[in-house]
Design a protein around this motif. Structure first.
Motif, PDB file in Angstrom:
ATOM      1  N   PHE A 175      40.596  -0.724 -29.611  1.00 48.04           N
ATOM      2  CA  PHE A 175      41.359  -0.240 -30.715  1.00 48.04           C
ATOM      3  C   PHE A 175      41.883  -1.253 -31.931  1.00 48.04           C
ATOM      4  O   PHE A 175      41.353  -1.069 -33.034  1.00 48.04           O
ATOM      5  CB  PHE A 175      42.797   0.646 -30.347  1.00 48.04           C
ATOM      6  N   ASN A 176      42.292  -2.254 -31.469  1.00 44.39           N
ATOM      7  CA  ASN A 176      42.831  -3.330 -32.419  1.00 44.39           C
ATOM      8  C   ASN A 176      41.416  -4.059 -33.325  1.00 44.39           C
ATOM      9  O   ASN A 176      41.656  -4.225 -34.417  1.00 44.39           O
ATOM     10  CB  ASN A 176      43.749  -4.358 -31.946  1.00 44.39           C
TER      11      ASN A 176
ATOM     12  N   THR B 299      40.204  -1.823 -35.951  1.00 42.17           N
ATOM     13  CA  THR B 299      41.289  -1.910 -37.101  1.00 42.17           C
ATOM     14  C   THR B 299      40.847  -3.062 -37.788  1.00 42.17           C
ATOM     15  O   THR B 299      40.690  -3.051 -38.980  1.00 42.17           O
ATOM     16  CB  THR B 299      42.572  -1.782 -36.742  1.00 42.17           C
TER      17      THR B 299
ATOM     18  N   ALA C  67      46.780   5.166 -43.904  1.00 39.03           N
ATOM     19  CA  ALA C  67      48.097   4.657 -43.329  1.00 39.03           C
ATOM     20  C   ALA C  67      47.871   3.595 -42.753  1.00 39.03           C
ATOM     21  O   ALA C  67      48.946   2.693 -42.365  1.00 39.03           O
ATOM     22  CB  ALA C  67      48.592   5.940 -42.451  1.00 39.03           C
ATOM     23  N   THR C  68      46.842   3.359 -41.946  1.00 38.86           N
ATOM     24  CA  THR C  68      46.544   1.895 -41.230  1.00 38.86           C
ATOM     25  C   THR C  68      46.527   0.872 -41.949  1.00 38.86           C
ATOM     26  O   THR C  68      47.048  -0.102 -41.895  1.00 38.86           O
ATOM     27  CB  THR C  68      45.069   2.283 -40.650  1.00 38.86           C
TER      28      THR C  68
ATOM     29  N   ASP D 177      50.299   0.095 -43.141  1.00 39.85           N
ATOM     30  CA  ASP D 177      51.142  -0.456 -42.178  1.00 39.85           C
ATOM     31  C   ASP D 177      50.598  -1.782 -41.934  1.00 39.85           C
ATOM     32  O   ASP D 177      51.660  -2.569 -41.233  1.00 39.85           O
ATOM     33  CB  ASP D 177      50.790   0.410 -40.928  1.00 39.85           C
ATOM     34  N   ARG D 178      49.501  -2.384 -42.489  1.00 36.91           N
ATOM     35  CA  ARG D 178      49.106  -3.654 -42.116  1.00 36.91           C
ATOM     36  C   ARG D 178      49.358  -4.701 -43.468  1.00 36.91           C
ATOM     37  O   ARG D 178      49.548  -5.769 -43.134  1.00 36.91           O
ATOM     38  CB  ARG D 178      47.598  -3.518 -41.925  1.00 36.91           C
TER      39      ARG D 178
ATOM     40  N   ALA E 294      40.121   5.908 -37.411  1.00 36.36           N
ATOM     41  CA  ALA E 294      40.706   6.536 -36.587  1.00 36.36           C
ATOM     42  C   ALA E 294      39.691   7.447 -35.751  1.00 36.36           C
ATOM     43  O   ALA E 294      39.592   7.804 -34.480  1.00 36.36           O
ATOM     44  CB  ALA E 294      41.606   7.838 -37.004  1.00 36.36           C
TER      45      ALA E 294
ATOM     46  N   LYS F  48      37.864   5.112 -33.206  1.00 32.22           N
ATOM     47  CA  LYS F  48      38.629   4.984 -32.138  1.00 32.22           C
ATOM     48  C   LYS F  48      38.560   5.911 -31.160  1.00 32.22           C
ATOM     49  O   LYS F  48      38.629   5.914 -30.106  1.00 32.22           O
ATOM     50  CB  LYS F  48      40.154   4.608 -32.611  1.00 32.22           C
ATOM     51  N   ALA F  49      38.823   7.015 -31.452  1.00 31.54           N
ATOM     52  CA  ALA F  49      38.638   8.396 -30.803  1.00 31.54           C
ATOM     53  C   ALA F  49      37.605   8.626 -29.929  1.00 31.54           C
ATOM     54  O   ALA F  49      37.546   9.145 -28.925  1.00 31.54           O
ATOM     55  CB  ALA F  49      38.740   9.680 -31.698  1.00 31.54           C
TER      56      ALA F  49
ATOM     57  N   ALA G 138      37.901   4.091 -24.162  1.00 31.71           N
ATOM     58  CA  ALA G 138      39.445   3.899 -23.613  1.00 31.71           C
ATOM     59  C   ALA G 138      40.160   4.936 -24.469  1.00 31.71           C
ATOM     60  O   ALA G 138      41.479   5.037 -24.158  1.00 31.71           O
ATOM     61  CB  ALA G 138      39.819   2.561 -24.202  1.00 31.71           C
ATOM     62  N   ALA G 139      39.862   5.730 -25.271  1.00 26.55           N
ATOM     63  CA  ALA G 139      40.791   6.898 -25.918  1.00 26.55           C
ATOM     64  C   ALA G 139      40.830   7.959 -25.008  1.00 26.55           C
ATOM     65  O   ALA G 139      41.503   8.935 -25.305  1.00 26.55           O
ATOM     66  CB  ALA G 139      39.743   7.201 -27.195  1.00 26.55           C
TER      67      ALA G 139
END
Lengths: 479, 225
Positions: free
Chosen positions: A22-23, A26, A190-191, A194-195, A443, A446-447, A451-452
């Protein structure tokens, strides 16, 4: 937006590089936005794009000042590059919605790597497309008469006219695509919010992300909204180019008055759109190092769509000839023979070689998985599809029913400036997008990572049974 | 305006608890526990929609489809009505002797407006149900909450929840094995009612009419006055 676990037994490949978590997704996508300076290539491209945008501004300024006579259009060829460019750009727009909506409904999870990119392209292409009908009316200051707004004449638009249908089709398409795109962007903004360490960026991304906090109570309605958008965009994308084709098909001009136009235009639009996505994707992938997310598999899938739609377009070309002969109408027959062997034969054969012949190379796996070959062919497709619209528009018009009206269209410098300048507009918007907006749907990618899946750990990496878990206890919600 | 005491005062309160998890599987199980404990004002926060989490949280199905449907119906019927009224009633246009109003000719515009209003209903319906934009939320005060849009999964339980009890709720969340558990504080600014005596006097002096608001203090919602 559920996770994707490749089935080993049938040699399925993962959608993105298996080393990604995931990271890392991003980090990869945020990097071009967060780097202090854009790459040198970006700056150079942006300079060129701005210069071309200036050319566009000058051309339109000249056109509005002196009128449509500054174009090469003449009495016989009343529609020429203006409509050619309009249809060219609107066609390019189709790939974005096809990827974001139709492939979503068909659960083609590989789309997540390219959908954001293609949707952005759609919106910018629609902006360019809308510009051409707007400026070709001549008196641009009364363009608002196209809309059903009260005016000093107490008259309303004529809703029986396909040209008015076009106004509604294209503006609806532009609006819905924009809303769809912005909806998809909320979590990704939003990602970035937040960064980022930059105060101004934090406020700006904070506002556009609407205070998104990843809430599952929000995701629930959000996902349903996404599904509805996909559901309504699918018929919409098919309708837009159908309505565009009505501009031609409802007329009584030989070469235009055919029922094959709507499906043929839609196939051509998807074809040209995928061509443009390929061109841009290959470049951006190299420039920003996105190889792990945009894999050869994605390029190959796009090439398959190009091969399919290219062949459909080729079939339509043949069928047009057959119907012209079969109809028994001498005007139809003349138009098509004139198309292939008349004064514009050079344009016709350019179209055939770019659109019908060049994609046939994609039958070979070696060629359709080769990035360089894909890029070159995508350029051919772009050229070929511009010529298709030129051939349809101009060859049908330049030989009128009266031989005394026969004429030949030559573009003027203003024609060329407007067309070349429209690329300036497109690339200015596109380069700004690459710099300030996440170009991959973070997003969504990632989905689809294995691992999601909430049962990923529970079954201890037993990939074969991952989705059975979802079927047992926890019904799968609408995607 | 003789008063000189400060009009605001800050109060720190517990807004709720934030528990952090590393995997979708972990938050999935944790959600089931919180749901079964009977909490109502709580939420799960994830970087992407996690499969089946709606059920794990016990959420009701979304009504958004009905809102979109209503939007589509409105768009379609308004479009037909508009085209009939404009081209056949208000200013009847005779185009080549064709009927003033015929269904086939109104299909394209009707279709487009159906789609357009469905889209508007969907986006504004979604934002309305979700109460977005909400630029501030107490979860943003969580020290590690920034990672919710990256790679971490959170459960938030609000202090306003009727079942909320700092210790008991903490214990419940600890049982779900979060990697981090945090009590999130929120700073409230309590404002004393504005004293508008001076403004009222000035208003009366200028207009000769008695001020349309309370002289001593404005009402709570009259702060903007």
């Amino acid at each position: 937006m559920s996770s994707f676990t490749p089935i080993k037994e049938i040699d399925e490949e993962p959608i993105v590089d298996p080393s990604l978590d995931f990271n890392k997704v991003t980090e990869l996508v945020a990097a071009p936005i967060e780097s202090a300076k854009p790459p040198r290539e970006w700056l150079m491209a942006f300079g060129v794009a701005l210069a071309l945008l200036g050319v566009l501004g000058a051309s339109i300024g000249y056109l509005v000042t002196f009128g449509i006579g500054t174009w090469g259009n003449n009495n016989t060829v009343g529609w020429a590059w203006d409509i050619t460019n309009f249809v060219f750009w609107i066609g390019i727009g189709h790939a974005g919605t096809l990827i974001s909506a139709v492939l979503f409904l068909f659960r083609q999870k590989w789309r997540t790597s390219i959908n954001r990119f293609a949707e952005a392209m759609t919106i910018f292409a629609v902006v360019c497309a809308l510009m051409f009908p707007t400026i070709h009316v001549g008196r641009i200051w009364v363009i608002w008469w196209c809309l059903p707004l009260p005016n000093q004449m107490s008259m309303w638009p004529n809703f029986k006219s396909p040209l008015l249908w076009d106004v509604f089709a294209v503006s609806t398409y532009g609006t819905v695509s924009l809303i769809f795109w912005l909806t998809g962007l909320i979590p990704d903004f939003a990602t970035i919010r937040d960064r980022t360490k930059n105060k101004i960026a934090k406020i700006a991304y904070g506002i556009v992300s609407l205070g998104w906090r990843g809430s599952n109570r929000h995701w629930q309605h959000y996902e349903r909204a996404y599904l509805i958008f996909a559901g309504i965009s699918t018929p919409l994308v098919l309708s837009v180019h159908s309505v565009v084709s009505f501009d031609f098909a409802t007329s009584v001009i030989p070469g235009w008055h055919t029922t094959i136009f709507p499906p043929y235009f839609v196939a051509g639009a998807i074809f040209s759109g995928f061509g443009m996505v390929m061109t841009l994707m290959v470049l951006a992938r190299e420039l920003f190092g996105l190889h792990k997310i945009v894999q050869p598999r994605h390029l190959e899938n796009m090439n398959k769509v190009i091969l399919l739609t290219g062949s459909m377009v080729g079939y339509a070309y043949m069928m047009e000839f057959f119907i012209a002969w079969y109809s028994g109408s001498e005007y139809e027959r003349f138009t098509f023979i004139n198309r292939a062997f008349g004064p514009y034969a050079w344009a016709y054969w350019t179209m055939i070689s770019c659109n019908v012949l060049s994609p046939q190379l994609f039958w070979f796996k070696k060629l359709r998985t080769n990035v360089k070959v894909s890029f070159v062919i995508s350029i051919f497709v772009n050229i070929g599809m511009w010529f298709e619209r030129f051939v349809i528009t101009v060859t049908s018009l330049h030989r009128d029913y009266l031989p005394s009206s026969w004429n030949y269209f030559r573009p003027t410098i203003i024609d060329i400036g407007t067309f070349v300048g429209s690329f300036g507009l497109f690339f200015t918007l596109f380069l700004l997008f690459l710099r300030f907006i996440p170009m991959i749907a973070i997003a969504e990618v990632k989905a689809v990572l294995p691992a999601a899946d909430p049962h990923h750990g529970a079954h201890d990496h037993d990939h074969g049974h991952a989705h059975e878990g979802a079927a047992e206890g926890h019904p799968v919600p609408a995607e | 305006m003789s008063e000189s005491t400060p009009t605001t005062k800050t109060v720190e309160k517990t807004a709720g608890l934030l528990a952090e998890y590393e995997t979708p599987a972990a938050i999935f199980k944790a959600c089931e526990r919180v749901r079964d404990a009977g909490y109502t004002k709580w939420d799960a926060h994830t970087p992407f929609p996690v499969h089946g989490l709606d059920d794990a949280m016990g959420l009701k199905p979304t009504p958004l489809g009905w809102i979109s449907f209503a939007g589509g119906l409105t768009g379609g019927s308004l479009a037909v009505l508009m085209q009939w009224w404009m081209n056949a009633y208000d200013y009847a246009l005779n185009i080549g002797g064709k009927p003033y109003f015929a269904l086939p000719a109104v299909v394209p515009v009707t279709f487009e407006l159906t789609i357009l209003l469905t889209a508007f209903a969907t986006i504004f319906g979604m934002l309305g149900i979700n109460k977005l934009p909400t630029l501030y939320h107490w979860t943003f005060n969580g020290s590690r909450f920034g990672r919710v849009t990256d790679d971490r999964f959170f459960i938030s339980i609000e202090a306003d929840d009727p079942k909320f009890n700092l210790d008991a709720t903490k214990r419940l969340l600890e049982k779900t094995e979060p990697v981090h558990l945090e009590e999130v504080k929120e700073i409230f600014v309590e404002r004393k009612p504005l004293n508008l005596e001076g403004a009222a006097d000035a208003f009366e002096a200028l207009t000769g009419v008695s001020a349309p608001f309370d002289k001593k203090t404005a009402k709570k919602d009259g702060d903007e006055a």
